[in-house]
Design a protein around this motif. Structure first.
Motif, mmCIF file in Angstrom:
data_model
loop_
_atom_site.group_PDB
_atom_site.id
_atom_site.type_symbol
_atom_site.label_atom_id
_atom_site.label_comp_id
_atom_site.label_asym_id
_atom_site.label_seq_id
_atom_site.Cartn_x
_atom_site.Cartn_y
_atom_site.Cartn_z
ATOM 1 N N SER A 176 -8.652 32.111 84.685
ATOM 2 C CA SER A 176 -8.826 30.690 85.386
ATOM 3 C C SER A 176 -10.309 30.611 85.462
ATOM 4 N N ASP A 177 -10.653 29.061 85.372
ATOM 5 C CA ASP A 177 -12.018 28.397 85.522
ATOM 6 C C ASP A 177 -11.663 27.040 86.356
ATOM 7 N N ASP A 178 -10.731 27.211 87.000
ATOM 8 C CA ASP A 178 -10.341 25.836 87.592
ATOM 9 C C ASP A 178 -11.294 24.908 88.463
ATOM 10 N N TRP A 179 -12.057 26.008 89.016
ATOM 11 C CA TRP A 179 -13.160 25.571 89.990
ATOM 12 C C TRP A 179 -14.144 24.718 89.084
ATOM 13 N N GLY A 219 -19.321 35.507 84.878
ATOM 14 C CA GLY A 219 -19.957 34.229 85.033
ATOM 15 C C GLY A 219 -19.060 33.460 86.046
ATOM 16 N N GLU A 220 -18.661 32.292 85.580
ATOM 17 C CA GLU A 220 -18.005 31.478 86.380
ATOM 18 C C GLU A 220 -16.403 31.607 85.824
ATOM 19 N N GLN A 221 -16.078 32.455 84.801
ATOM 20 C CA GLN A 221 -14.764 32.455 84.487
ATOM 21 C C GLN A 221 -13.989 33.937 85.096
ATOM 22 N N PRO A 254 -15.619 52.366 87.106
ATOM 23 C CA PRO A 254 -17.150 52.690 87.526
ATOM 24 C C PRO A 254 -18.127 51.991 86.304
ATOM 25 N N GLN A 255 -17.444 51.544 85.242
ATOM 26 C CA GLN A 255 -18.483 51.042 84.352
ATOM 27 C C GLN A 255 -18.797 49.635 84.781
ATOM 28 N N GLN A 256 -18.052 49.032 85.803
ATOM 29 C CA GLN A 256 -18.127 47.677 85.877
ATOM 30 C C GLN A 256 -18.928 47.165 87.098
ATOM 31 N N PRO A 257 -19.628 45.921 87.141
ATOM 32 C CA PRO A 257 -20.438 45.668 88.016
ATOM 33 C C PRO A 257 -19.984 45.724 89.624
ATOM 34 N N THR A 258 -20.985 45.949 90.142
ATOM 35 C CA THR A 258 -20.615 46.407 91.788
ATOM 36 C C THR A 258 -19.537 45.238 92.427
ATOM 37 N N ALA A 259 -19.586 44.021 92.030
ATOM 38 C CA ALA A 259 -18.821 43.175 92.422
ATOM 39 C C ALA A 259 -17.186 43.314 92.135
ATOM 40 N N VAL A 260 -17.101 44.193 91.006
ATOM 41 C CA VAL A 260 -15.425 44.328 90.599
ATOM 42 C C VAL A 260 -14.941 45.310 91.556
ATOM 43 N N GLN A 261 -15.961 46.442 91.668
ATOM 44 C CA GLN A 261 -15.545 47.433 92.571
ATOM 45 C C GLN A 261 -15.488 47.147 94.036
ATOM 46 N N THR A 262 -14.142 46.563 94.227
ATOM 47 C CA THR A 262 -13.758 46.178 95.492
ATOM 48 C C THR A 262 -13.346 47.446 96.160
#
Length: 305
Positions: A176-179, A219-221, A254-262
């Motif tokens: 989604s990128d509805d926003w 990004g925004e997607q 572990p290979q993803q940005p910190t934001a993905v690692q909730t």
């Protein structure tokens, strides 16, 4: 910009929402919607958790996808919070919806959901389209032309593979990128059925594969990554299939940005190291918590209140 994630009130949906309410991590412009489908204790417990957190929550008063609305004597009712200012009473537009249903009192906000253009036309002719505090509509050009007020777009982004396909055919894809479009088209906000999708079955449906779904931002997607078990031949051995799927998640995360690692994603990945199968209900709950934690972080950064 507002986000209204739409949940059917299954056990794992409600427990995910209760977790989020207790974490108090949602910004005020993310307002979950619950359409009750079962008379279970988790429903009033979830409502109570949101009211205790002073966070707005929508509960649909006339659910349409199950026989919950036909149950006269509710064992686990949510109406004791009906007058709480943080509780938004929602109504799905049907031929029997009345003006009084969607006319808010001075202290009680309401939300109206319109699934079809013809229903909106009828409501507009009746002169009470402007009454609800929030109006959810399909993102169609003719609806935007009909509705003069600022509304919220409601769309289902979840992909449910047919009998000839599995999630392994689309491991990673756009969600989604509805926003972004909402900003361009002057919507007040956006709404979707999260990773669960619009489809509802009272008893669920079997799957030959175990699939873990994690949303993440590029990004925004918003994209979705699916971790699918290698064994997809029959409906047996869900525990072994879970370990196949979660091993892929544990290698990917572990290979993803910190934001993905909730925290929820890390808890899922930890089951690989622990070789623990928590049950598919817990897996679904954590996947939903991860989605809400992801959206909370994005909206807090890009649409601060």
């Amino acid at each position: 910009m507002m986000y209204f994630p739409y949940f059917r009130g299954r056990q794992y949906d409600l427990l995910a929402l209760k977790d989020i309410a207790e974490q108090r991590c949602l910004p005020p412009n993310i307002i979950p919607i619950i359409e009750p489908v079962r008379d279970i204790r988790a429903l009033p417990q979830t409502v109570a958790a949101f009211m205790a957190a002073n966070h707005p929550l929508v509960v649909i008063a006339n659910p349409t996808v199950s026989d919950y609305a036909l149950t006269q004597q509710k064992l686990h009712d949510w109406h004791e919070w009906a007058n709480d200012p943080h509780l938004i009473v929602g109504h799905i537009l049907t031929p029997t919806t009345l003006p009084d249903d969607v006319t808010p009192s001075p202290d009680q906000p309401t939300l109206l959901i319109a699934h079809h253009y013809d229903e909106l036309v009828a409501v507009q002719h009746a002169g009470w389209l402007e009454s609800p505090t929030y109006l959810l509509v399909p993102p169609e050009a003719r609806v935007r032309q009909l509705v003069s007020r600022s509304s919220i777009s409601l769309f289902d982004h979840a992909w449910l593979p047919d009998h000839d396909q599995t999630y392994a055919n689309l491991v990673d894809g756009f969600f989604s990128d509805d926003w972004v479009l909402a900003d361009l088209l002057a919507y007040q906000g956006v709404s979707d059925y999260t990773i669960g999708g619009h489809y509802y079955s009272e008893h669920g449906y079997p799957a030959k594969a175990v699939t873990l779904h994690l949303t993440y931002f590029a990004g925004e997607q918003l994209r979705i990554h699916r971790f699918v078990s290698d064994d997809r031949t029959d409906f047996s051995h869900p525990k072994e299939k879970f370990f196949q799927a979660v091993a892929k998640l544990a290698a990917w995360l572990p290979q993803q940005p910190t934001a993905v690692q909730t925290p929820a994603a890390k808890q899922l990945a930890a089951y690989h190291e622990q070789q623990h199968f928590p049950g598919l209900g817990v897996v679904k709950r954590l996947s939903l918590v991860h989605h809400l934690q992801t959206m909370a972080a994005y909206f807090s950064q890009h649409y601060p209140t």
